[in-house]
Design an enzyme around this catalytic site. Structure first.
Site, PDB file in Angstrom:
ATOM      1  N   GLY A   1       0.830  -1.197   0.000  1.00 16.05           N
ATOM      2  CA  GLY A   1       0.000   0.000   0.000  1.00 16.05           C
ATOM      3  C   GLY A   1       0.862   1.243   0.000  1.00 16.05           C
TER       4      GLY A   1
ATOM      5  N   ASN B   1       1.884  -2.354   5.413  1.00 21.09           N
ATOM      6  CA  ASN B   1       1.096  -1.140   5.632  1.00 21.09           C
ATOM      7  C   ASN B   1      -0.309  -1.232   5.069  1.00 21.09           C
ATOM      8  OD1 ASN B   1       0.713   1.968   5.902  1.00 21.09           O
ATOM      9  ND2 ASN B   1       0.411   1.568   3.728  1.00 21.09           N
TER      10      ASN B   1
ATOM     11  N   SER C   1      -3.677  -0.419  14.188  1.00 24.24           N
ATOM     12  CA  SER C   1      -4.507   0.752  14.456  1.00 24.24           C
ATOM     13  C   SER C   1      -4.888   0.755  15.923  1.00 24.24           C
ATOM     14  CB  SER C   1      -5.779   0.714  13.596  1.00 24.24           C
ATOM     15  OG  SER C   1      -6.728   1.684  14.038  1.00 24.24           O
TER      16      SER C   1
ATOM     17  N   TYR D   1     -12.906  -3.885  10.616  1.00 26.52           N
ATOM     18  CA  TYR D   1     -11.540  -3.347  10.584  1.00 26.52           C
ATOM     19  C   TYR D   1     -10.911  -3.410  11.968  1.00 26.52           C
ATOM     20  CZ  TYR D   1      -7.936   0.334  10.211  1.00 26.52           C
ATOM     21  OH  TYR D   1      -6.759   1.063  10.252  1.00 26.52           O
ATOM     22  N   ALA D   2     -11.661  -3.005  12.985  1.00 31.64           N
ATOM     23  CA  ALA D   2     -11.153  -3.028  14.352  1.00 31.64           C
ATOM     24  C   ALA D   2     -10.822  -4.449  14.787  1.00 31.64           C
ATOM     25  CB  ALA D   2     -12.170  -2.400  15.302  1.00 31.64           C
ATOM     26  N   ALA D   3     -11.684  -5.394  14.442  1.00 31.00           N
ATOM     27  CA  ALA D   3     -11.446  -6.788  14.802  1.00 31.00           C
ATOM     28  C   ALA D   3     -10.214  -7.338  14.085  1.00 31.00           C
ATOM     29  CB  ALA D   3     -12.677  -7.630  14.465  1.00 31.00           C
ATOM     30  N   ALA D   4     -10.061  -6.986  12.804  1.00 34.00           N
ATOM     31  CA  ALA D   4      -8.905  -7.461  12.039  1.00 34.00           C
ATOM     32  C   ALA D   4      -7.605  -6.896  12.602  1.00 34.00           C
ATOM     33  CB  ALA D   4      -9.064  -7.070  10.574  1.00 34.00           C
ATOM     34  N   LYS D   5      -7.607  -5.624  12.969  1.00 32.99           N
ATOM     35  CA  LYS D   5      -6.393  -5.012  13.511  1.00 32.99           C
ATOM     36  C   LYS D   5      -6.049  -5.573  14.890  1.00 32.99           C
ATOM     37  CE  LYS D   5      -5.297  -2.245  10.108  1.00 32.99           C
ATOM     38  NZ  LYS D   5      -4.097  -2.541   9.279  1.00 32.99           N
TER      39      LYS D   5
ATOM     40  N   ILE E   1      -5.229   9.257  10.895  1.00 28.17           N
ATOM     41  CA  ILE E   1      -4.268   9.869   9.983  1.00 28.17           C
ATOM     42  C   ILE E   1      -5.065  10.565   8.892  1.00 28.17           C
ATOM     43  CG2 ILE E   1      -2.229   9.527   8.531  1.00 28.17           C
ATOM     44  CD1 ILE E   1      -1.892   6.787   9.817  1.00 28.17           C
TER      45      ILE E   1
END
Length: 264
Positions: free
Chosen positions: A20, A88, A142, A156-160, A189
């Site tokens: 990325g 990233n 994150s 997204y929160a669960a994956a991070k 960001i």
């Protein structure tokens, strides 16, 4: 500038891969490592208008296993491997509205990009790092791994959170073999992707983009520093962590959030 003087040659002879790496924080990280003297490879689905400053571009969709395999094949063929891997790539494109609007597809796509893509690339490049007895892997996670937002980024929160846990476990396995594994967990960001998220919240909630941004700040409990991070600020932290100056650091999560997380 510090990065152009004191540290400009500290990564000379190193090969770095930044996933990325054509936009946002990834682009800033790639440029920071290049200024430190590394040969930098960047990946994304589509080629940027200008890779800039001698960055080597590999087109890849890392949400699928064949994407990671293709990157590994090209990198090994062209450079013989990497010394630094910065995972990233990440993001959230799921709709706002809480758990009830999220489908299996939403969950699977988010987990593929944010968790399984790093796992696959680590698996591809770690054997060579272990053989060489050196290497650095950075996982960009994150603060949502510890401070999740339910409205639009729950997968997204669960994956991070999974990525943070995986990163720590991996460090325990490979640090004794010469490979350092670290996690960087930014707060907000101000990237193009962040602006798109604010737009989605704005449209789904019938509020302005400014109000949507403030709602995210409020959901996070506020940012004591008063703003989101600049991509270059995250890049500077990564530049330090992959350098010889951070040679004793491994298995640690570094939070860069302007004081957002309210607990120790």
């Amino acid at each position: 500038m510090i990065e152009n003087t004191v540290y400009q040659n500290e990564l000379s002879g190193k090969v770095a891969l930044v996933t990325g790496g054509t936009k946002g924080a990834g682009k800033a990280i790639a440029e920071r490592l290049k200024r430190a003297g590394a040969q930098v490879i960047v990946t994304a689905r589509n080629a940027p208008d200008d890779t800039g400053h001698g960055l080597y571009f590999v087109a890849a969709d890392l949400s699928a296993p064949e994407g990671a395999a293709g990157v590994a094949k090209e990198v090994f063929g062209k450079f013989g491997g990497v010394d630094i891997l910065v995972n990233n790539l990440g993001g959230s494109e799921t709709p706002a509205g809480g758990f009830a609007v999220l489908t299996d597809v939403d969950w699977e796509q988010t987990l593929q990009i944010n968790l399984l893509a790093p796992v696959r690339l680590d698996r591809a490049f770690l054997p060579q790092m272990i053989k060489n007895g050196s290497g650095v892997i950075i996982h960009i996670a994150s603060i949502q791994g510890k401070l999740p937002l339910h409205d639009s980024t729950l997968p997204y929160a669960a994956a991070k959170a999974g990525l943070i846990n995986y990163s720590k476990g991996l460090s325990k396995e490979v640090s004794s073999k010469g490979v350092r594994v670290l996690t960087v967990s930014p707060g907000g960001i101000m990237t193009d992707a962040a602006q798109r998220m604010m737009q989605r919240i704005s449209e789904s909630s019938g509020i302005s983009v400014e109000e949507a941004t403030q709602s995210v700040l409020n959901a996070l409990g506020g940012v004591p520093f008063g703003r989101f991070a600049k991509p270059e600020e995250v890049a500077e932290l990564v530049g330090f962590l992959v350098s010889p100056r951070a040679g004793y650091l491994t298995g640690t999560e570094f939070v860069i959030d302007g004081g957002t997380i309210p607990t120790v």
